[in-house]
Write an enzyme that holds these catalytic residues in place. Structure first.
Site, PDB file in Angstrom:
ATOM      1  N   GLY A  83      25.550  32.576  11.984  1.00  0.00           N
ATOM      2  CA  GLY A  83      25.605  32.620  13.441  1.00  0.00           C
ATOM      3  C   GLY A  83      24.840  33.813  13.987  1.00  0.00           C
ATOM      4  N   GLY A  98      30.449  40.960  13.929  1.00  0.00           N
ATOM      5  CA  GLY A  98      31.513  40.979  12.928  1.00  0.00           C
ATOM      6  C   GLY A  98      31.360  42.110  11.922  1.00  0.00           C
ATOM      7  CD  GLU A 104      25.974  38.904   9.361  1.00  0.00           C
ATOM      8  OE1 GLU A 104      27.009  38.276   9.589  1.00  0.00           O
ATOM      9  OE2 GLU A 104      25.385  39.566  10.228  1.00  0.00           O
TER      10      GLU A 104
HETATM   11  C1  5RP Z   1      28.741  38.900  12.023  1.00  0.00           C
HETATM   12  C2  5RP Z   1      27.670  38.234  12.806  1.00  0.00           C
HETATM   13  C3  5RP Z   1      27.998  36.918  13.417  1.00  0.00           C
HETATM   14  O1  5RP Z   1      27.034  35.992  13.041  1.00  0.00           O
HETATM   15  C4  5RP Z   1      27.984  37.048  14.907  1.00  0.00           C
HETATM   16  O2  5RP Z   1      28.862  38.098  15.272  1.00  0.00           O
HETATM   17  C5  5RP Z   1      28.403  35.754  15.582  1.00  0.00           C
HETATM   18  O3  5RP Z   1      29.753  35.509  15.325  1.00  0.00           O
HETATM   19  P1  5RP Z   1      30.518  34.260  15.910  1.00  0.00           P
HETATM   20  O4  5RP Z   1      30.000  33.059  15.196  1.00  0.00           O
HETATM   21  O5  5RP Z   1      31.970  34.551  15.599  1.00  0.00           O
HETATM   22  O6  5RP Z   1      30.267  34.190  17.390  1.00  0.00           O
HETATM   23  O7  5RP Z   1      26.579  38.703  12.960  1.00  0.00           O
HETATM   24  O8  5RP Z   1      28.323  40.168  11.574  1.00  0.00           O
END
Ligand code: 5RP
Length: 219
Positions: A83, A98, A104
């Site tokens: 995401g 997150g 990532e």
């Molecule tokens: C985590 C990320 C996630 O991809 C981003 O925060 C999006 O999260 P969500 O799908 O809960 O909206 O980069 O480090």
């Protein structure tokens, strides 16, 4: 369709990009979690996955999917599905809401194709409305914060949060990012920065964007 339902739809749509017989990369967050659940339904078609966080590794194992250490995988991963917190029309991303941005970025770099799964609320003209996360070695936090202020940002320490790598996160507010590649490189050159949440030097190859009317594919 509410946001949660849109996340579900786009997660399911990403299954089409899973390459049978390979090891894939899997991201972190609520949308990635829905992808992990969906992946469980076709787990016998893949060898396994490399996780971008400890939480994702747990989720994958719960689905019965084998989790590989990236160092044990020879060659590239076929695809990375994750995401984002924001994306622009050139498929540059802000990630790290997150806190998993460093792993990532590593898994994205190790993958042939990056499929970004988002709902339409994540689309922006310019990145920067969402505070830009920077993972920092703890002793360098204040040094980096002062440099970020010089760039016009307002850094805020993510209180009570330690990354999977044992570091801290500064969330940088008030940036209007007109040169994502340039800023990504500039921030990564500051001593003590592990990485920042801009994914522009290695942006997404495909953005799958859920809308109330269905999933739109942006290539
Ligand atoms: C985590 C990320 C996630 O991809 C981003 O925060 C999006 O999260 P969500 O799908 O809960 O909206 O980069 O480090």
């Amino acid at each position: 369709m509410n946001q949660d339902e849109m996340k579900q739809k786009v997660a399911e749509a990403a299954l089409e990009y899973v390459v049978p017989g390979t090891i894939i990369g899997v991201g972190t967050g609520s949308t990635a979690n829905k992808f992990i659940e969906a992946l469980g339904s076709i787990k016998d078609q893949i060898k396994g996955a490399v996780a971008s966080s400890e939480a994702t590794a747990r989720g994958l194992r719960d689905q019965g999917i084998k989790v590989f250490d990236l160092n044990d995988v020879s060659g590239t991963l076929s695809v990375y599905v994750d995401g984002a917190d924001e994306f622009d029309e050139e498929k540059n991303l802000t990630k790290g809401g997150g806190g998993a941005l460093t792993r990532e970025k590593i898994v994205a770099a190790a993958s042939d194709k990056f499929i970004c799964i988002v709902d339409e609320t994540k689309k922006v003209g310019f990145l920067g409305d969402f505070p830009l996360p920077i993972e920092v070695i703890p002793m360098s936090r204040e040094l980096i914060a002062r440099e970020v202020v010089k760039l016009g940002g307002r850094p805020v320490l993510r209180e009570g949060f330690i990354t999977d790598n044992g570091n801290e996160i500064l969330d940088v507010h008030d940036l209007r990012i007109t040169d994502p590649k340039g800023l990504e490189a500039q921030l990564n050159h500051l001593p003590g920065v592990v990485t920042n949440g801009l994914f522009a030097l290695r942006c997404a190859d495909v953005v799958l964007m859920a809308t109330p009317n269905g999933v739109v594919c942006i290539e």
